[in-house]
Design an enzyme around this catalytic site. Sequence first.
Site, short mmCIF file in Angstrom:
data_model
loop_
_atom_site.label_atom_id
_atom_site.label_comp_id
_atom_site.label_asym_id
_atom_site.label_seq_id
_atom_site.Cartn_x
_atom_site.Cartn_y
_atom_site.Cartn_z
CB CYS A 42 17.13 17.95 1.82
SG CYS A 42 18.47 16.94 2.49
CB CYS A 45 17.40 17.21 5.11
SG CYS A 45 18.34 17.96 4.84
#
Length: 123
Positions: A42, A45
Amino acid sequence: MGLLKRIFGSTEPPAHVSDANFRSVVLESQLPVVLDVWSPNCGPCKQLEAVMMHLRRRYDGRVTIAEMNSRGAMKTAAALRITATPTVLYFEGGKERERVLGFRSSLYHEQAIEEVFGISPKG
């Protein structure tokens, strides 16, 4: 106190949350908790990791900054109704007080911590 800690604040990484320790680290914490829920691969993230480290230094000893891999703690992620990552949850007294979806800046999270928990960053 070490020189690096005096200069930079805490140099320790955020607390790692799993299905096994979620209750003790988050729900039973004496301090308010900011929980960063992330997933592998991600991009946002990965960007949020630097923000969480910044928050860890700014609120050391006053707010617990924790992280949880949604794929490594699937039961907890399901119980928290995590539908996307990153998701940042704010807990106080064992209760979720705020939820932020997606990447937000350090300033955004500092303002949220101040509004939700009433805690200002270190001078």
